[in-house]
Write a protein that holds these residues in place. Structure first.
Motif, PDB file in Angstrom:
ATOM      1  N   TYR A  94      21.814 -40.227 -46.821  1.00 51.09           N
ATOM      2  CA  TYR A  94      22.024 -39.160 -47.770  1.00 51.09           C
ATOM      3  C   TYR A  94      23.106 -38.078 -47.367  1.00 51.09           C
ATOM      4  O   TYR A  94      23.422 -38.179 -46.034  1.00 51.09           O
ATOM      5  N   SER A  95      23.571 -37.417 -48.027  1.00 51.61           N
ATOM      6  CA  SER A  95      24.673 -36.468 -47.518  1.00 51.61           C
ATOM      7  C   SER A  95      24.465 -35.166 -46.989  1.00 51.61           C
ATOM      8  O   SER A  95      25.153 -34.404 -46.231  1.00 51.61           O
ATOM      9  N   ASN A  96      23.385 -34.464 -47.482  1.00 61.03           N
ATOM     10  CA  ASN A  96      23.025 -33.048 -47.350  1.00 61.03           C
ATOM     11  C   ASN A  96      22.057 -32.768 -46.300  1.00 61.03           C
ATOM     12  O   ASN A  96      20.840 -33.110 -46.858  1.00 61.03           O
ATOM     13  N   SER A  97      22.309 -32.255 -45.195  1.00 59.10           N
ATOM     14  CA  SER A  97      21.252 -32.121 -44.263  1.00 59.10           C
ATOM     15  C   SER A  97      20.142 -31.025 -44.767  1.00 59.10           C
ATOM     16  O   SER A  97      18.964 -30.896 -44.218  1.00 59.10           O
ATOM     17  N   ALA A  98      20.650 -30.197 -45.961  1.00 59.40           N
ATOM     18  CA  ALA A  98      19.731 -29.109 -46.237  1.00 59.40           C
ATOM     19  C   ALA A  98      18.598 -29.803 -47.365  1.00 59.40           C
ATOM     20  O   ALA A  98      17.822 -29.014 -47.725  1.00 59.40           O
ATOM     21  N   SER A  99      18.857 -30.863 -47.771  1.00 57.25           N
ATOM     22  CA  SER A  99      17.796 -31.526 -48.760  1.00 57.25           C
ATOM     23  C   SER A  99      16.578 -31.646 -48.307  1.00 57.25           C
ATOM     24  O   SER A  99      16.208 -32.224 -47.021  1.00 57.25           O
ATOM     25  N   ASP A 100      15.670 -31.345 -49.089  1.00 54.24           N
ATOM     26  CA  ASP A 100      14.287 -31.525 -48.572  1.00 54.24           C
ATOM     27  C   ASP A 100      13.270 -32.070 -49.753  1.00 54.24           C
ATOM     28  O   ASP A 100      11.875 -32.404 -49.230  1.00 54.24           O
ATOM     29  N   TYR A 101      14.098 -32.903 -50.482  1.00 54.83           N
ATOM     30  CA  TYR A 101      13.122 -33.706 -51.161  1.00 54.83           C
ATOM     31  C   TYR A 101      13.747 -34.932 -51.816  1.00 54.83           C
ATOM     32  O   TYR A 101      14.982 -34.783 -52.222  1.00 54.83           O
ATOM     33  N   PHE A 102      13.197 -36.212 -51.783  1.00 54.21           N
ATOM     34  CA  PHE A 102      13.846 -37.451 -51.804  1.00 54.21           C
ATOM     35  C   PHE A 102      13.018 -38.448 -52.594  1.00 54.21           C
ATOM     36  O   PHE A 102      11.727 -38.228 -52.810  1.00 54.21           O
ATOM     37  N   ILE A 103      13.721 -39.156 -53.490  1.00 51.14           N
ATOM     38  CA  ILE A 103      12.918 -39.973 -54.558  1.00 51.14           C
ATOM     39  C   ILE A 103      13.712 -41.232 -54.454  1.00 51.14           C
ATOM     40  O   ILE A 103      15.111 -41.434 -54.540  1.00 51.14           O
ATOM     41  N   TRP A 104      12.926 -42.514 -54.637  1.00 51.52           N
ATOM     42  CA  TRP A 104      13.403 -43.759 -55.135  1.00 51.52           C
ATOM     43  C   TRP A 104      13.114 -44.148 -56.559  1.00 51.52           C
ATOM     44  O   TRP A 104      11.992 -43.730 -56.992  1.00 51.52           O
ATOM     45  N   TYR A 105      14.297 -44.454 -57.119  1.00 50.79           N
ATOM     46  CA  TYR A 105      14.049 -45.013 -58.581  1.00 50.79           C
ATOM     47  C   TYR A 105      14.497 -46.520 -58.482  1.00 50.79           C
ATOM     48  O   TYR A 105      15.118 -47.047 -57.811  1.00 50.79           O
ATOM     49  N   LYS A 106      13.917 -47.198 -59.590  1.00 54.67           N
ATOM     50  CA  LYS A 106      14.265 -48.402 -59.864  1.00 54.67           C
ATOM     51  C   LYS A 106      14.804 -48.595 -61.248  1.00 54.67           C
ATOM     52  O   LYS A 106      14.240 -47.955 -62.239  1.00 54.67           O
TER      53      LYS A 106
END
Lengths: 114, 113
Positions: free
Chosen positions: B25-37
């Motif tokens: 991922y690109s943004n070090s400030a991101s604090d929530y991540f999701i996986w989608y199918k």
């Protein structure tokens, strides 16, 4: 689980026609809805963020007069592609998010402009 | 930044094997991540999510690992089945809460009998 319904699933129309796509959250109230565009074998590109009762926020490069978004209620947002041309042909997908939890997606609308 | 992919990488696995799909991922400030199918002709389907205060989260047959140091996310699928064949996207939320997502390029998972 959260269900988002998108209609129609497929549209084929002539160049110059305006096309409206509906996105409904069926079992929850969506504070925010999002509209994406997806080209074949590519990722989802966010077009705009739609909040109920306010103007949509468009991403850079997305023409707001071309892609009209209305979010009249907490369960319905519409995307109207105005005066559609062949280059507007794409897979358009909406998503909705409630007070908490991830975005839930509709099954998309495949738009083909002849 | 935004992710645009011209070619989807493909991961081919045998039925019953474990699968690991990776995402940077690109943004070090991101604090929530999701996986989608995403299956062909359908919208993305939520699989599992993780907040940045965790480094691992498990679901049914799936595990998400987060390495903030190198900005890397992975999805592990145990005992992969033919029904798992799809395109998998990671997504990051750079602004906190559950606001807009930035999607990765996607990986196609092909499960062979």
């Amino acid at each position: 689980g959260a269900v988002v319904s998108q209609h129609p699933s497929r549209v084929i129309c002539k160049s110059g026609t305006s096309v409206k796509i509906e996105c409904r959250s069926l079992d929850f109230q969506a504070t925010t809805m999002f509209w994406y565009r997806q080209f074949p074998k590519q990722s989802l590109m966010l077009m705009a963020t739609s909040n109920e009762g306010s103007k949509a926020t468009y991403e850079q490069g997305v023409e707001k007069d071309k892609f009209l978004i209305n979010h009249a209620s907490l369960t319905l947002s519409t995307l109207t592609v105005t005066s559609a041309h062949p280059e507007d042909s794409s897979f358009y997908i909406c998503s909705a998010v409630g007070l908490e939890g991830p975005q839930h997606f509709g099954d998309g609308t495949r738009l083909s402009i002849l | 930044g935004e992710s645009v992919g011209l070619h989807l990488p493909t991961l081919s696995v045998q039925e019953g094997d474990n699968s690991i799909i990776n995402c940077a991922y690109s943004n070090s400030a991101s604090d929530y991540f999701i996986w989608y199918k995403q299956e062909s002709g359908k919208g993305p389907q939520f699989i599992i999510d993780i907040r940045s205060n965790m480094d691992k989260r498990q679901g049914q047959r799936v595990t998400v690992l987060l390495n903030k140091t190198v900005k890397h996310l992975s999805l592990q699928i145990a005992a992969t089945q033919p029904g798992d064949s799809a395109v998998y996207f990671c997504a990051e939320n750079p602004s906190g809460g559950y606001n807009k997502l930035i999607f990765g390029a996607g990986t196609r998972l092909a499960v062979h009998p």
